[in-house]
Design a protein around this motif. Structure first.
Motif, PDB file in Angstrom:
ATOM      1  N   VAL A  17       0.837  -1.204   0.000  1.00 42.09           N
ATOM      2  CA  VAL A  17       0.000   0.000   0.000  1.00 42.09           C
ATOM      3  C   VAL A  17       0.871   1.252   0.000  1.00 42.09           C
ATOM      4  O   VAL A  17       0.623   2.212  -0.745  1.00 42.09           O
ATOM      5  CB  VAL A  17      -0.954   0.001   1.211  1.00 42.09           C
ATOM      6  N   GLY A  18       1.904   1.260   0.824  1.00 41.34           N
ATOM      7  CA  GLY A  18       2.820   2.402   0.840  1.00 41.34           C
ATOM      8  C   GLY A  18       3.529   2.576  -0.486  1.00 41.34           C
ATOM      9  O   GLY A  18       3.736   3.703  -0.952  1.00 41.34           O
ATOM     10  N   LEU A  19       3.891   1.471  -1.112  1.00 39.07           N
ATOM     11  CA  LEU A  19       4.528   1.531  -2.429  1.00 39.07           C
ATOM     12  C   LEU A  19       3.611   2.196  -3.441  1.00 39.07           C
ATOM     13  O   LEU A  19       4.042   3.034  -4.249  1.00 39.07           O
ATOM     14  CB  LEU A  19       4.894   0.119  -2.877  1.00 39.07           C
ATOM     15  N   ALA A  20       2.333   1.827  -3.408  1.00 41.58           N
ATOM     16  CA  ALA A  20       1.363   2.446  -4.307  1.00 41.58           C
ATOM     17  C   ALA A  20       1.234   3.941  -4.034  1.00 41.58           C
ATOM     18  O   ALA A  20       1.145   4.759  -4.955  1.00 41.58           O
ATOM     19  CB  ALA A  20       0.006   1.762  -4.167  1.00 41.58           C
ATOM     20  N   LEU A  21       1.243   4.320  -2.760  1.00 42.13           N
ATOM     21  CA  LEU A  21       1.186   5.741  -2.406  1.00 42.13           C
ATOM     22  C   LEU A  21       2.381   6.498  -2.973  1.00 42.13           C
ATOM     23  O   LEU A  21       2.242   7.598  -3.502  1.00 42.13           O
ATOM     24  CB  LEU A  21       1.149   5.897  -0.884  1.00 42.13           C
ATOM     25  N   GLY A  22       3.564   5.907  -2.831  1.00 42.10           N
ATOM     26  CA  GLY A  22       4.762   6.574  -3.330  1.00 42.10           C
ATOM     27  C   GLY A  22       4.798   6.679  -4.835  1.00 42.10           C
ATOM     28  O   GLY A  22       5.235   7.680  -5.398  1.00 42.10           O
ATOM     29  N   LEU A  23       4.331   5.647  -5.519  1.00 48.84           N
ATOM     30  CA  LEU A  23       4.354   5.642  -6.981  1.00 48.84           C
ATOM     31  C   LEU A  23       3.335   6.590  -7.575  1.00 48.84           C
ATOM     32  O   LEU A  23       3.587   7.253  -8.581  1.00 48.84           O
ATOM     33  CB  LEU A  23       4.091   4.222  -7.497  1.00 48.84           C
ATOM     34  N   LEU A  24       2.147   6.673  -6.955  1.00 50.20           N
ATOM     35  CA  LEU A  24       1.035   7.420  -7.546  1.00 50.20           C
ATOM     36  C   LEU A  24       0.837   8.798  -6.926  1.00 50.20           C
ATOM     37  O   LEU A  24       0.080   9.599  -7.457  1.00 50.20           O
ATOM     38  CB  LEU A  24      -0.261   6.619  -7.397  1.00 50.20           C
ATOM     39  N   GLY A  25       1.515   9.066  -5.798  1.00 48.57           N
ATOM     40  CA  GLY A  25       1.274  10.332  -5.119  1.00 48.57           C
ATOM     41  C   GLY A  25      -0.077  10.375  -4.443  1.00 48.57           C
ATOM     42  O   GLY A  25      -0.586  11.426  -4.095  1.00 48.57           O
ATOM     43  N   GLY A  26      -0.715   9.255  -4.250  1.00 47.29           N
ATOM     44  CA  GLY A  26      -2.040   9.161  -3.654  1.00 47.29           C
ATOM     45  C   GLY A  26      -2.749   7.937  -4.204  1.00 47.29           C
ATOM     46  O   GLY A  26      -2.277   7.285  -5.130  1.00 47.29           O
ATOM     47  N   GLY A  27      -3.885   7.614  -3.623  1.00 44.65           N
ATOM     48  CA  GLY A  27      -4.646   6.484  -4.118  1.00 44.65           C
ATOM     49  C   GLY A  27      -4.399   5.199  -3.359  1.00 44.65           C
ATOM     50  O   GLY A  27      -5.308   4.389  -3.199  1.00 44.65           O
ATOM     51  N   GLY A  28      -3.170   4.995  -2.859  1.00 44.44           N
ATOM     52  CA  GLY A  28      -2.883   3.765  -2.142  1.00 44.44           C
ATOM     53  C   GLY A  28      -3.655   3.646  -0.837  1.00 44.44           C
ATOM     54  O   GLY A  28      -3.962   2.540  -0.398  1.00 44.44           O
ATOM     55  N   SER A  29      -4.008   4.767  -0.234  1.00 44.62           N
ATOM     56  CA  SER A  29      -4.740   4.730   1.034  1.00 44.62           C
ATOM     57  C   SER A  29      -6.111   4.094   0.883  1.00 44.62           C
ATOM     58  O   SER A  29      -6.689   3.630   1.868  1.00 44.62           O
ATOM     59  CB  SER A  29      -4.880   6.155   1.587  1.00 44.62           C
TER      60      SER A  29
END
Length: 290
Positions: free
Chosen positions: A15-27
């Motif tokens: 989830v944190g990886l997705a946040l870092g890659l997308l700048g949002g959305g992983g939450s």
């Protein structure tokens, strides 16, 4: 039980990886993770998600600030209004049935997925960022966005970034950086609202938060190596299926079968439309925005 905890911690990194890659959305994935994998009650999962998102955004905002992509005045005004809305949303969420909150959260997931699959946002008009803020609209939008975030624990960057671009005239990098400040403020306010009626397992939440932060830092280093458009589409499809899964779990029988059936019908229409091409009446809706 130990395997369950290890799985939760491992998925927190994702989830944190997705946040870092997308700048949002992983939450948007944190609440289902804490509910269906960690076994938390919906209200506890939403409160914990707000804490994870708040801390992760706090760490990320300093990274963006070093790059000059945080507009502090705009973010603080919008964030202050968002905090009021988020606190009220968090208080209200503490008194709503868990199933209602999860259904609302699933609908937010579907809306987020649709926005990600639809395409990018339009850039603000030429002429630079606006010098003055429309305070009335900023306050009203901040209250509304904050209430949604406080209530369901999600909808951060998906709602805040376009609002900042439209109201503040911010370019995309500045809107993303400033949104992290706003998200941090209203996440902690929403958490405060939930903590009036909900208690959380702070030991587990702290571990999940630490690993999500590590994942977000790694993800931010990979942003230049992964095509953003392709990543957003893949992530959007995943979020869509997760939202449908939550709806199928939470809606009473036989209504839980409706979301998968409707998506299958829409997918069939989209596939048929793409085969027909520009002659399909849905073609303008399927064309990505520029």
């Amino acid at each position: 039980m130990e395997f369950q905890i290890v799985l939760v911690l491992g998925l927190a990194v994702v989830v944190g990886l997705a946040l870092g890659l997308l700048g949002g959305g992983g939450s948007i994935l944190m609440v289902p993770l804490l509910t269906y994998v960690a076994g938390m009650e919906p209200k506890e999962a939403i409160a914990a998600s707000l804490f994870v998102v708040g801390v992760t955004s706090l760490v990320s905002v300093f990274t963006h600030a070093r790059g000059g992509n945080v507009r502090w005045r705009t973010g603080l005004v919008f964030g202050a209004a968002g905090m009021a809305g988020a606190f009220l949303g968090g208080v209200a969420g503490g008194y709503l049935p868990g199933a209602v909150l999860m259904i609302a959260f699933a609908l937010m997931m579907v809306a987020t997925a649709a926005a990600m699959l639809r395409g990018g946002r339009k850039a603000p008009p030429a002429g630079g960022e606006t010098e003055t803020l429309p305070l009335r609209r900023v306050v009203l939008d901040g209250l509304a966005v904050g209430a949604v975030t406080g209530l369901v624990g999600a909808g951060g960057g998906f709602l805040v970034v376009p609002a900042l671009m439209l109201l503040g005239g911010l370019a995309m990098p500045a809107a993303v950086g400033t949104s992290l400040l706003v998200i941090m403020m209203k996440s902690f306010a929403g958490l405060g609202g939930y903590l009036t009626t909900v208690s959380v397992d702070w030991a587990l939440v702290s571990a999940v938060t630490a690993l999500a932060v590590v994942g977000s830092l790694v993800g931010s280093l990979l942003t230049s190596r992964v095509p953003e458009a392709a990543l957003r589409k893949v992530f959007g499809i995943f979020v869509l299926f997760m939202g449908l899964f939550v709806l199928a779990q939470e809606l009473p029988a036989p209504y839980g079968l409706l979301p998968p059936v409707l998506v299958a019908l829409v997918a069939a229409l989209v596939l048929g439309c793409r085969l027909i091409g520009e002659y399909c009446p849905l073609f303008p809706l399927l064309r990505p925005r520029t």
